[in-house]
Every structure is written in C-alpha cells, then in structure tokens.
Design an enzyme around this catalytic site. Structure first.
Site, short mmCIF file in Angstrom:
data_model
loop_
_atom_site.label_atom_id
_atom_site.label_comp_id
_atom_site.label_asym_id
_atom_site.label_seq_id
_atom_site.Cartn_x
_atom_site.Cartn_y
_atom_site.Cartn_z
N GLU A 35 38.75 36.78 40.52
CA GLU A 35 38.27 38.13 40.17
C GLU A 35 36.93 38.08 39.46
O GLU A 35 36.71 38.75 38.45
CB GLU A 35 39.32 38.86 39.32
CG GLU A 35 40.65 39.03 40.06
CD GLU A 35 41.68 39.87 39.33
OE1 GLU A 35 41.66 39.92 38.09
OE2 GLU A 35 42.50 40.49 40.02
N ASP A 62 51.10 40.10 42.51
CA ASP A 62 50.63 40.44 41.17
C ASP A 62 51.61 41.32 40.40
O ASP A 62 51.42 42.53 40.35
CB ASP A 62 49.27 41.15 41.26
CG ASP A 62 48.63 41.32 39.90
OD1 ASP A 62 49.14 40.73 38.94
OD2 ASP A 62 47.62 42.04 39.80
N GLU A 71 52.17 46.92 33.50
CA GLU A 71 50.99 47.31 34.28
C GLU A 71 51.36 48.08 35.55
O GLU A 71 50.73 49.08 35.87
CB GLU A 71 50.19 46.06 34.66
CG GLU A 71 49.03 46.36 35.59
CD GLU A 71 48.21 45.14 35.98
OE1 GLU A 71 48.45 44.04 35.44
OE2 GLU A 71 47.30 45.30 36.81
#
Ligand code: BDP
Length: 716
Positions: free
Chosen positions: A328, A402, A430
C-alpha cells in the site's frame, strides 16, 4: 429583563441540567473501569467462603510490581468482600493471601514444590492453598514478578465469576510468547481505523507529563496477560525514530514496565534516507542523512545498528520493530530489488545483539504477482521460507484478503515451517460496523484458531501453528490491532470492551471458549445475576453470525464502502485498480455470483494443503460459509437446505437483520437490571445498528436482484 432574555436563560439552564443528567458520567457507569469493577459479592454463602479463605494480604518484595500487586489485591478484595483487607507482615493467623516469587520470599519456596515452580516458566503462575506456620493460607506464586501480577488478576477473576477457591490448585502458563497489541496510532493522535476517539498517547505532552491513563491502560492489559504493545501505526511516520520521540517512547516504556509490558515500534523502511533524496521511494521523507535505504548498503546497515543502540540505551527492554514494507505504498526492500527477507534480516541484525525481534508483515498484494489479490502473500513469502534470521516473525492477517467479516484462514499459515509465523487479528471493527455495531469477536477468532490447515496432516490447526506445537517454532506470537482510543469508555461501544478482553484471554489461552469468555466478561463488567448473564450472552454469541448475514453472507467479501469500510457499496467499480472494488470481489452477473478460485479460476484453493484444496475447490464439498469465496455459483444452484442460492442469500440477509431485532428486544428486557448509563448507551448504539443492518440488507439485495432478476423472499 425582557421576556426573550428570560426565555433564553430558561433554555440554557434546561440544557445545562440535561447535560448534567445525561452526559455527566457520574450519573451512571461510564465504562472507564472496564472489567475490573470488583462490585460486592451478593451471594451470602460465597461471600462467607471467600471471607474465610482470605482475610489479609501479604505481597512479598519491595519493587514497583509488588506495589501494584498489593494495591490491586487490596482494591479488588475490599470491593468484592466488602470489608477491609489489612496488609499482613507475617503469617500468624489463618487466611493470609501470600503473593510473590521465590526470590522475593522464602515462604513461597516452602509452600510451592520446586517442580511446580519450574513448570511455570517465566510468565506462568500458580494459585494454591497451603499451610505456613500451621495456618492455612492461599498462595499466588510465579518465577517472575509479572507472573505474580497475572496470578493476582486471575484470582480476582475467579472470585468475580463465583468460582470455588477453597481447595484451589491451579497452574496457568501462556500458550503464546509474544502477546501484543498493535496500535495504528499516528503521531498527530489520529488513529487509523480507530473508532473510539483519539490516540491515548499525548505525544505533545510527553515525556514531561505522564497521563495517569497510561497506567490504567497497562493495568487493563496486565489483567489479561498482554505483554507488549506496538505504539504506532504500521503506516509508520519515520519521525518516531527521532531522538525527541524516542524520549517520549521511553517515558511510556517506564510506565508500562512494572506491568510486564514491553514497547515496540512500527518503523518506516526509508527512515535512514535524508529528506533531500529519493522522495519517490520514500513517501514521507526519512530522518537520516543517507541517499538510500538499500539493505545491502553497509552505511544503511550501520544506520540501523546505531539507531538500535540509541533505542536500547534509553529502553533496555525494548521489544523490537513491526514493519509494513512494499505494501500500500509503503517503502521496502523491493524498491532496491531486494527481497522481504533481505530487508527483514538487516533490521534483525541491528536488534539481535539487544534481544529485539522483527515482526515483518505479510500483508502484501502487489498486482504484478498474481491477478487474484488473495494469492499474492503466499506467492511472495513461501519461497522465502528458511531465509529469515531467527529473531524474525512473519506476521500475517488471519485471512488472505483483509479482516473481512468471515474469511477462510490465510493459506500462508503452515506453509513456512522454518519461519515463526505471528498471527495478526483485528480487534477494531474496521469491516464489522466500527464502534456502532455490537459484534462479539471471540466466536470468529475461535473459528480461525480451530481451522485445520493440514500442514502436517489432520490436526494442524491455526492455533497449533501459532503456538509452535505443529511446527516447533522457537518463538511464538500473536498481535491484535486495538480498538482503544481516548473515549471515556476506551472502545467507543461498551460491548467492544469485550473484544479487547476476549483477545487478551485468547492470546494467553487460545483453548478458551467464546461462551466462557463472554460469561466472565459479563459478570465482571455488567452483572452477576444468572438470568442477566444468560440473556446478554445470547446477544453476544449470535452477534458475529448476524453481522456476516446482513453484510456478506455465504462467502461474499469486500463489498463495503470504498475506504471508509462501513456501509454497503456493492456497485463500487470506479477505482484506479480493479482489485480495490466491490465488483471485482462479488463478480455478480446474469448467470450467478462469487469469485471462482478453483483451478478453472484463480486457483487460490490450490494454495491450501490437501484435502482442503480439493474440499474448497469442489462446489459440492465447499462449506457453504465459503461458497462465494471460492466459486462462481448460478443463482438457481441448490443449497443444502434445498433452497436456491438466491433464496438462501435473501434468507441470510433477512435473518441477519432479524437477529439484530431480537438483540434489541433482549436488551430492552434488561432495562431495569442494568446500570442506566450503560443501558442507554447500548440502546442508542443498537438502534443505529438496526438501521444500518437494514440498509446493508436492502442495498445488497436490491443491487444483486438486478442480476438475478428474481423476487426477494423475506422469510423461509
Ligand atoms: C487495511 C486498512 C488500512 C491498513 C492496512 C494494513 O484498511 O488502513 O493500513 O489494512 O493492515 O485493512 O496495513
């Protein structure tokens, strides 16, 4: 005074009163005390037994940790037993609770047999009854001070949950060595994926001002046996390694040390680079004076060795570095055509003389490696097995994508037998409704721990890989991305505290059941009334499956809003890269839905050991919970229930939202039995939760209906 002014005055006073009544934490439980409430034991029989077993405490040793143990035992016992618990100087009456290590106290070696002490290792503890000077007593013993602290908290937990301690002989040792929290906290106090306020770390005040909350944080972690914390975000700002920040880190380490907690830092691989050079490979600019951070460059190696020396001079028990590299946009060794192993080894070399470790993350998904994101970590890391220095962990997230509501386990686990693998779980929600949805995560972690990877035949569970029993790792570790912030109640949602609690308990002993952990947490945090405990537990135990059902049932994944990851966005297609979009993951079309990861598709199933690869690769044997993860399935496919895939999917979405409705009913039934402030706080969260769940259901079903062309069935 005119009427308007009187009216405004009246409004202001009313608003003030309202604020006092509703917002003032003193009007009820504000959640700050977490699971260490120590409220009085009401059962008279139990109270009397406990009062007989313990009437005073004697904590051996004069050091910071023994002071903490003494205070905790006094505070806990006085709260529970509703009487003063004096500190004894010797054993000349029955009922003394003695806590210490053999080196702090000869009494301990007298009463605890040597083989028992030896079996405890550095962190384990024993709690047992014994006799000293002819008087019955209770002993908490450990070889190291932190073990005594863990034992003290455990005894209090046993009492808070009503266990019999009158003839106790308990030994407890952790199954995993490094039990860490990972904070994704930035230096400006924002928290990546944090939903509970700002970072606890007040960098601007440190090292001069020490917020008392730091010790409260350490105490809560010690109560669970968490023994380390990574203070800053994996998307690391190189500034953290500047001398002025290291002073601040050292101040925190000083607070945490007596609680058995070591500090670790996330580092930026480009740190040695001068901001004058190479800004393309160094998105933040480094803090050094070198033109490169190439791990094969001797000057770069020396830079890290010097930095390690500087850190250890300030923090002698510093734990080590966590590294997100070439992921990332973060810099890493691949910027110089070096491997992950070469990058990690350079850092390991710098830390090793001081006893520090490197946790090198396997969260990589470079599009050049494989078209399917799920395949990439395995392809990059498996060839590197055996090339990492001994003080390196490869730290992988539980799933191959993820932290989705449900994933199969990352196939990398078990596929690197020569490299200790550390498991990264996410406590912060998240992808599971942030701090608004009530989702108890222990059942999810249980499923991951029990997942059999067949790495060395049947019984190679993820838990066994992580704790070293399957592949004999010389060091073992687990990390949880925290849900903690500076909100008064720490986690934003009162029930999110249960996830912090459950993570810590499972890190210590991954064999515990989610039901037992929920039971403990409820009794310690909310109420010990059996029917309250049962009802609250039922809300918690079904909450994860409910969340999966109204968000991503049957193996669907990553169809949430771009970046924010909160609400649904199944039609999201417009990203710079396809593998960041929802349509890439669900692949709905007129024929069906799901990602073909069989040999005819991306063959992610082929990364698992046999027989998993065959089981997952065949639509007839693939567990339905992973169906759309591994297969593109026709809308009319017949499910085990006999329903079509489409009807089954509708049913999941509706049952998910119905479960939230019943959580609300249960909570409302508890109104008179729960602290009013907690009751109101959770009720408000639940009503938003219900609205969100319905939005998830309707958005997803209406969108998928444009492909299936079928009617939405709302019930069986
Ligand atoms: C993703 C998060 C992102 C993290 C990244 C990571 O969305 O904020 O930086 O993982 O783990 O889940 O590095």
């Amino acid at each position: 005074m005119d009427a308007r002014k009187i009216w405004i005055g009246f409004l202001l006073i009313t608003a003030g009163l309202f604020q006092c009544a509703v917002l003032n934490p003193k009007s009820g439980d504000d959640g700050y005390g977490l699971w260490m409430k120590y409220s009085p034991i009401r059962d008279p029989v139990l109270l009397e037994t406990y009062q007989t077993v313990i009437s005073s405490v004697m904590v051996m040793g004069e050091n910071e940790t023994s002071g903490i143990v003494r205070d905790e035992l006094k505070r806990g016992l006085e709260g529970l037993l509703v009487r003063e618990i004096p500190v004894a100087g010797s054993v000349d009456a029955p009922g003394v609770l003695i806590a210490g290590t053999p080196s702090d106290s000869p009494e301990i070696s007298g009463v605890v047999p040597r083989p028992v002490l030896e079996a405890l290792g550095p962190e384990g503890f024993t709690i047992r009854t014994g006799e000293i000077n002819g008087h019955p007593c209770l002993v908490i013993a450990a070889n190291e001070r932190a073990g005594v602290l863990y034992g003290a908290f455990h005894l209090l937990r046993l009492m808070e949950t009503g266990q019999d301690i009158s003839e106790i002989r308990l030994v407890s040792t952790p199954r995993i060595g490094y039990r860490l929290l990972n904070h994704w906290d930035n230096l400006d106090r924002s928290v990546e994926r944090g939903y509970a306020g700002q970072s606890l770390w007040k960098w601007e005040e440190l090292p001069g001002t020490i917020d008392p909350r730091y010790a409260d944080y350490a105490r809560a972690n010690a109560s669970l046996g968490i023994n380390g914390t990574v203070l800053n975000n994996v998307n690391a700002n190189p500034e953290i390694l500047r001398p002025e920040y290291l002073q601040k880190v050292a101040a925190l380490a000083d607070v945490f040390r007596p609680y058995g907690i070591r500090v670790f830092l996330s580092i930026n691989f480009s740190s040695p680079i001068s901001a004058r050079f190479g800004l393309e490979t160094n998105r933040r600019g480094g803090i050094g004076d070198l033109p490169t951070s190439d791990p094969s460059d001797p000057a770069v190696r020396r830079w890290w060795q010097d930095k390690a020396g500087e850190i250890y001079a300030l923090i002698p028990d510093f734990g080590g570095f966590l590294v997100k590299a070439n992921s990332e946009g973060m810099p890493g060794p691949q910027d110089y055509d070096r491997t992950h192993a070469e990058g990690a080894n350079m850092l390991a070399e710098a830390l090793s003389p001081h006893g520090g470790i490197v946790m090198w993350r396997a969260f990589v998904y470079d599009a050049d490696v494989d078209p399917d994101r799920a395949n990439r970590a395995y392809l990059e890391f498996v060839p590197l097995d055996g090339r990492f220095a001994p003080n390196i962990f490869v730290q992988g997230k539980n799933g191959p994508i993820d932290f989705q509501p449900r994933e199969p386990v990352q196939p990398l686990f078990g596929a690197m037998p020569q490299t200790p693998q550390m498991l990264e779980l996410q406590i912060t929600q998240e992808y599971l409704g942030h701090s608004t949805h009530l989702v108890y995560l222990a059942p999810m972690w249980r499923e991951y721990f029990d997942f059999d990877l067949y790495a060395k035949g049947p019984g190679s569970t993820l838990a066994g890989i992580i704790d070293g029993s399957v592949q004999g790792y010389p060091m073992t570790g687990i990390a949880g991305v925290t849900n903690i912030g500076d909100d008064r109640n720490w986690c934003g949602h009162f029930f999110a505290q249960a996830n912090w609690y459950a993570y810590g308990r499972l890190a210590w002993d991954h064999t515990l059941s989610p039901g037992q952990i929920a039971d403990e947490w409820i009794r310690m945090s909310l109420s010990r009334e059996a029917n309250v405990v049962e009802r609250v537990k039922s809300m918690m135990m079904g909450s994860w499956e409910a969340c999966i059902a109204y968000m991503t049932p049957l193996g669907l994944h990553h169809i949430m809003q771009e970046h924010f990851h909160y609400g649904p966005q199944p039609d999201y297609a417009d990203a710079p890269r396809l593998d960041w979009t929802s349509v890439y993951y669900h692949r709905a079309d007129s024929l069906g839905i799901g990602f073909d990861r069989t040999p005819s598709g991306s063959n992610a199933a082929g990364q698992y050991f046999s027989p998993l690869r065959e089981i997952f690769g065949d639509v007839r044997t693939c567990p339905e919970k992973y169906l759309l993860w591994f297969h593109h399935v026709p809308w009319d496919h017949t499910m085990k229930s006999g329903r079509t895939l489409w009807d089954e999917m509708c049913l999941h979405y509706y049952e998910g939202t119905r479960s939230v409705d019943s959580m609300i009913d249960t909570w409302e039934s508890l109104r008179k039995e729960i602290d009013p402030a907690i009751y109101a706080h959770v009720r408000d969260k639940l009503s938003q939760h219900r609205r969100d769940a319905a939005i998830w259901r309707d958005t997803c079903l209406e969108y998928f209906q444009t492909f299936s062309g079928k009617e939405i069935r709302t019930s069986r």
